[in-house]
Structure formats: C-alpha cells, structure tokens
Motif scaffolding. Structure first.
Motif, PDB file in Angstrom:
ATOM      1  N   ASP A  20     112.688  45.402  65.698  1.00 11.20           N
ATOM      2  CA  ASP A  20     112.365  44.024  65.316  1.00 11.20           C
ATOM      3  C   ASP A  20     113.110  43.644  64.038  1.00 11.20           C
ATOM      4  OD1 ASP A  20     111.294  41.589  64.512  1.00 11.20           O
ATOM      5  OD2 ASP A  20     109.230  42.157  64.955  1.00 11.20           O
ATOM      6  N   GLU A  22     113.024  40.961  62.379  1.00  9.55           N
ATOM      7  CA  GLU A  22     112.175  40.238  61.433  1.00  9.55           C
ATOM      8  C   GLU A  22     111.258  41.185  60.659  1.00  9.55           C
ATOM      9  OE1 GLU A  22     110.251  36.694  62.924  1.00  9.55           O
ATOM     10  OE2 GLU A  22     111.826  36.463  64.420  1.00  9.55           O
ATOM     11  N   LEU A  23     111.214  42.425  61.087  1.00  7.19           N
ATOM     12  CA  LEU A  23     110.441  43.452  60.388  1.00  7.19           C
ATOM     13  C   LEU A  23     111.400  44.369  59.634  1.00  7.19           C
ATOM     14  CD1 LEU A  23     107.918  45.104  59.719  1.00  7.19           C
ATOM     15  CD2 LEU A  23     107.943  45.972  62.063  1.00  7.19           C
ATOM     16  N   PRO A 120     106.954  40.473  57.060  1.00 11.67           N
ATOM     17  CA  PRO A 120     107.118  41.737  57.771  1.00 11.67           C
ATOM     18  C   PRO A 120     105.793  42.489  57.984  1.00 11.67           C
ATOM     19  CG  PRO A 120     108.874  41.485  56.180  1.00 11.67           C
ATOM     20  CD  PRO A 120     107.889  40.367  55.928  1.00 11.67           C
ATOM     21  N   LYS A 123     104.372  41.098  60.988  1.00  8.78           N
ATOM     22  CA  LYS A 123     105.181  41.545  62.119  1.00  8.78           C
ATOM     23  C   LYS A 123     104.887  43.000  62.491  1.00  8.78           C
ATOM     24  CE  LYS A 123     107.728  38.003  63.169  1.00  8.78           C
ATOM     25  NZ  LYS A 123     107.678  37.419  64.494  1.00  8.78           N
TER      26      LYS A 123
END
Length: 132
Positions: A20, A22-23, A120, A123
């Motif tokens: 991910d 976005e993480l 995060p 996420k």
C-alpha cells in the motif's frame, strides 16, 4: 485465515503493508522507523511484532521480548470488528477515548495530531483487514 497476530498472520500483514503506497510510501517519505507490537488488551505481553524501516515492513513475527516503539492493544471483539470493517479517524478516536484502543507503549495523541503519521496509521487497519 491464520490466527490473529500469529507469525503467519503478521507475515501477511507485512506484505499488505508494503503493497500500500499510502501506507509504506507515505511513511518512507518521512523516514519512519519503528518496531510495532500488536496484541490483546489485558494480556501481559503483545502477540505479534512488525519492524518498519524507512516505511517498509522488513520483518515480522511473534513478539519475543524485543523493545518496541509502539504496543497497540484492543479486545478480541474490537479487533474482529475492525478487521471486518477497518476503522476511520473518528472510530479510532472514539476507541481510544473509551479505552477500546490502548497504547501500552507510544503516544497516540502526538501521532494522531501529525497528518504524516495519522493517515498511514488509519491505512494500517485496512492492510490488516486484507490478511487472508
């Protein structure tokens, strides 16, 4: 599905974490390094641990007494609920203020006030929910 926080489950979590952007990507941008433990509220020790270097999960497994920067706990029921429907910022805030989300180690308030870490963090629960 593997038992929550077992070494197999933590390996799946690490894989989803790294997948991910976005993480792991967001945390790489701020040079985030941390050892994060997860477990159940009321237990004497956490169950699983994730080691993050520059945003990426580099190792995972059973907690074995290592020093951690974060130790995140909740009840089995709360974890089950969050794995079936990952929480948002509001859900986590309510969870923290009502004691459903506990930080045995780490400063939730400081982390959640920093948007570079708060996003995060949210996420990470979505990454957990994808572990098969």
């Amino acid at each position: 599905m593997s038992e929550l926080f077992s070494p197999e489950w933590m390996a799946g979590f690490a894989e989803n974490w790294n997948a991910d952007p976005e993480l792991s990507g967001a945390l790489a941008e701020i040079g985030f390094n941390s050892t994060i433990a997860y477990g159940y509220a009321g237990d004497p020790a956490p169950k699983g641990v994730l080691v993050v270097e520059n945003g990426k999960a580099v190792s995972s497994g059973a907690y074995d007494g290592q020093s951690v920067n974060w130790d995140i706990r909740a009840s089995s029921d709360t974890w089950d609920k969050w794995l079936s429907k990952p929480p948002n910022m509001m859900t986590l805030g309510v969870g923290y203020t009502t004691g459903k989300l506990k930080f045995e180690v780490g400063d939730y308030s400081a982390m959640i006030k920093d948007p570079r870490m708060a996003g995060p963090f949210i996420k990470s629960f979505a990454a957990m929910s994808k572990v098969a």
